[in-house]
Design an enzyme around this catalytic site. Sequence first.
Site, PDB file in Angstrom:
ATOM      1  N   GLY A 138       9.566  13.958 -16.547  1.00 37.03           N
ATOM      2  CA  GLY A 138       9.796  15.140 -17.481  1.00 37.03           C
ATOM      3  C   GLY A 138      10.111  16.345 -16.595  1.00 37.03           C
ATOM      4  O   GLY A 138       9.355  17.202 -16.306  1.00 37.03           O
ATOM      5  N   TYR A 139      11.380  16.169 -16.748  1.00 38.30           N
ATOM      6  CA  TYR A 139      12.159  17.447 -15.924  1.00 38.30           C
ATOM      7  C   TYR A 139      12.741  18.381 -17.248  1.00 38.30           C
ATOM      8  O   TYR A 139      12.283  19.401 -17.430  1.00 38.30           O
ATOM      9  CB  TYR A 139      13.294  16.975 -15.390  1.00 38.30           C
ATOM     10  CG  TYR A 139      12.966  16.794 -13.735  1.00 38.30           C
ATOM     11  CD1 TYR A 139      11.453  16.320 -13.431  1.00 38.30           C
ATOM     12  CD2 TYR A 139      13.987  17.016 -12.740  1.00 38.30           C
ATOM     13  CE1 TYR A 139      11.247  16.034 -12.067  1.00 38.30           C
ATOM     14  CE2 TYR A 139      13.512  16.696 -11.538  1.00 38.30           C
ATOM     15  CZ  TYR A 139      12.034  16.228 -10.910  1.00 38.30           C
ATOM     16  OH  TYR A 139      11.971  15.861  -9.809  1.00 38.30           O
ATOM     17  N   THR A 185      13.386   9.483 -20.758  1.00 35.31           N
ATOM     18  CA  THR A 185      13.936   8.118 -20.649  1.00 35.31           C
ATOM     19  C   THR A 185      12.724   7.138 -20.792  1.00 35.31           C
ATOM     20  O   THR A 185      11.814   7.021 -19.984  1.00 35.31           O
ATOM     21  CB  THR A 185      14.909   7.758 -19.621  1.00 35.31           C
ATOM     22  OG1 THR A 185      16.040   8.583 -19.595  1.00 35.31           O
ATOM     23  CG2 THR A 185      15.310   6.327 -19.635  1.00 35.31           C
ATOM     24  N   GLU A 238      18.098  10.682  -6.546  1.00 35.05           N
ATOM     25  CA  GLU A 238      18.623   9.968  -7.989  1.00 35.05           C
ATOM     26  C   GLU A 238      19.954   9.938  -7.663  1.00 35.05           C
ATOM     27  O   GLU A 238      20.433   8.812  -8.336  1.00 35.05           O
ATOM     28  CB  GLU A 238      17.945  10.983  -9.044  1.00 35.05           C
ATOM     29  CG  GLU A 238      18.499  10.417 -10.394  1.00 35.05           C
ATOM     30  CD  GLU A 238      18.075  11.629 -11.290  1.00 35.05           C
ATOM     31  OE1 GLU A 238      17.544  12.570 -11.104  1.00 35.05           O
ATOM     32  OE2 GLU A 238      18.599  11.256 -12.609  1.00 35.05           O
TER      33      GLU A 238
END
Lengths: 384, 397
Positions: free
Chosen positions: B126-127, B160, B243
């Site tokens: 949740g960015y 996502t 990431e």
Amino acid sequence: MDFNFTEEQTMIRDSLARLIKDQYDFDTRRKVVASKEGWRPEMWAQFAELGLLAAPFSEEDGGLGGGPIDAMVVMEEFGKGLVVEPFLQTVVLAGGFLKAGTSAQKEDHLAALISGERVFAFAYAEPKGRYNLADLETTATKDGSGWKISGHKAVVIGAPWASHLIVTARTSGGRRDAKGVGVFIVAKDAKGVTTRDYPTVDGRRASEVYFENVTVGADAVIGDPSDSLGLVEKVTDEAIAALCAEACGAMKVANAQTVEYSKTRKQFGTPIGKFQVLQHRMADMFIEHEQSVSMTYMATLKLGEDDVTRKKAASAAKVRIGQGGRFIGQQSIQIHGGMGMTDELAIGHYFKRLTMIDSEFGNVDHHLKRYTELSAAEVAVAAE
Amino acid sequence: MNLEFSPEEIAFRDEVRAFIRDNYPKELVGLGNREDLTREQFLAWHKILGKKGWSAPAWPKKYGGTGWTSTQRYIWSEENARVDALMPLPFGISMVGPVIYTFGNEEQKAKHLPGILAGDVWWAQGYSEPGAGSDLASLKTTAVRDGDHYVINGQKTWTTLAQHADWGFFLCRTDPSAKAQEGISFILVDMKTPGIEVRPIKLIDGTHEVNETWLTDVRVPVENLVGKENEGWTYAKFLLAHERSGIAGVARSKRGVERLRSIASQETLDGTPLIKTDEFARKISQLEIDLTALEFTELRTLASEAAGKGPGPESSILKIKGTEIQQRLTELTLEAVGNYGAPYARGMDHFGSNEIGVGPDYSNFSADAYFNMRKTSIYGGSNEIQRNIISKMILGL
Ligand SMILES: Cc1cc2nc3c(=O)[nH]c(=O)nc-3n(C[C@H](O)[C@H](O)[C@H](O)COP(=O)(O)OP(=O)(O)OC[C@H]3O[C@@H](n4cnc5c(N)ncnc54)[C@H](O)[C@@H]3O)c2cc1C
Ligand SMILES: Cc1cc2nc3c(=O)[nH]c(=O)nc-3n(C[C@H](O)[C@H](O)[C@H](O)COP(=O)(O)OP(=O)(O)OC[C@H]3O[C@@H](n4cnc5c(N)ncnc54)[C@H](O)[C@@H]3O)c2cc1C
């Protein structure tokens, strides 16, 4: 030299643009594409009423006396509106073949085409033929005074909506021979015709069409059944020019929406359109669109010239449009960021349509090769 | 410098190859590149690896890592890519896991790491927010302290596969008066907490891969704060670098090249296999050359990581080149299948047909894969942002 449009052409453009604006907005299109039918026959009737279906045909043929430029005007507007109705298949392709037909065929089919009564699809591609128009495993063999057709046609765009099919088939010679290609009109409800219908990724409908000993009369043949590859190439070049016009319309809207988005979307306290890297990207997208328009005019204006000139022009345009369409499609998504990836925004649908236009009637590789071979042949002739 | 595998490394390769052959779930074969699978499908291989103790090769051994060398890890991803294995999703293993074991406290490690390793707990990231994409630090979701709880309000987006998530890690503003990067905290949230609503976003290929995540008065115990309050940005950046390095996807792209070669051998142009035509053969060669350059860049990066340097701004190279290659692969695959790129396989079931696809099997989803892969130059820090990072951090511009 004259790059202006006639009054009639301007009128067609304006009334079509209005119709699309009023009745073909993106949300309506979305609903239509998702509906069972996937198109609107009543929209087709309006196209007939506006004279779009008659525009490119001569007055003797029951048309309004226009030509390829009229088709170009229509297709560009269709590109802007992402119109799915089969104008290309019916008016440009089937119409293109019927223009070369007998007066009886014109009276029967062309009249019904122009009135909007009959809708056509062009069954030419085959599972293993890639983009070679002569690579035919479908056969037509003599059957009394008529013909018997058997074979499988792949990804026939618009076939679920069509009442009639224009079918290419081999009447003699080996697979891929230039000689021995025939063109036939087949009613889709003829005995032995079966279809498997499906949606396409860009919101159209298509079918796999299977012919099993389908018998047609002598009156189903367009042109010379033993030697019509030239006709097929001519008509597909006309379709390529029209398809390029559609691409130009789609590019124009994709660019406009992207520029607009970049002016309103803010990140780092400033509209993203202020970032020079995106400005240059959009400047390149603008250039790609302008070049595509130029190539579309060029190809359309050369449709009436000798075969080699016409073919080279069509292939050249298709190459530029394929490349420009890919660049514009990809970059409009990129500049929209995550929003560009959503089904909700129109931009992704323009991207998808531009992507699929590249593979219709031969992609960039195919047309680069065709252009190169035609040039090599010219050089060889000159050297003799 | 030396490229050869040692006998031990070869033995290791044989061991993992045999393990994958014997244990990779048959029902997942061929699904490796799909985005629209069930929760069970996504987790099946992860769970098997969890039992074996191989789900997180990059983690330190004491937290459940394998203790493999970077060469072994390289072999591991190669071997998985050979069968197109559906690898554990990044959100737990590559993202929140390393944040928790690096910055979290003992209770958090004990509570969360086992579930991540085992593949029992699904995590969401949740960015991003509607107004905070590339400019992540402009995020507005707030977490206000109320006794021993934070009360979270705001909207996240592009989350996502949050439709499957059990837990999420969220960046929230805890000090509204601080300037952008300061005043952000990294908070773990149980997705079943009242006030969380996950709404689907449909993507251009028709899949439901991302979501909007709405948070209204979501009460989260303060012990779910990772590290220090208002220092979340440091952890978030740490995670982003992790990431990015995973994003190169070399092994998978190699497999993609093989698949492309196989398709191009079956497709013909005037009777000649496409792969035997100069135009197309050169395109594949070019792609493979680009991939080799990426592979060796990644190996150099891994070597310097093994020498104790964390992933630095150089990982931006891996992100840019890796995603460009993934995109090019789908582009060439779509070119290769010709006319059969057009049928919309995912739309067939809405069309009264439960038989999926027309044309050769390999042509199904080729256009969708091409459309979907456009995301890779957008997410994980867009490729424009990666170039900004290289310009600023490396070139000093
Ligand atoms: C062969 C030749 C013939 C010439 N003939 C003439 C002539 O007849 N008359 C005349 O007046 N001049 C002439 N010029 C000069 C020419 O106009 C300048 O070279 C040109 O304007 C660039 O200026 P500069 O060389 O100072 O480079 P700079 O302006 O210093 O540019 C250096 C680099 O920075 C880039 N750059 C600069 N500003 C920006 C910006 N805002 N955004 C993005 N990038 C930027 C440039 O594109 C370039 O790549 C000639 C130059 C050459 C090379
Ligand atoms: C499929 C998908 C999955 C995702 N999954 C997740 C997830 O699980 N969790 C999560 O938190 N986020 C996720 N994201 C969000 C992703 O991280 C953002 O989309 C990304 O950060 C870009 O933000 P944006 O979409 O708002 O685009 P914007 O930031 O609005 O960017 C639009 C365009 O502007 C460009 N741009 C922006 N700033 C600059 C600059 N300074 N200089 C030059 N160009 C610039 C960008 O490169 C881009 O081309 C996902 C996104 C997608 C598409």
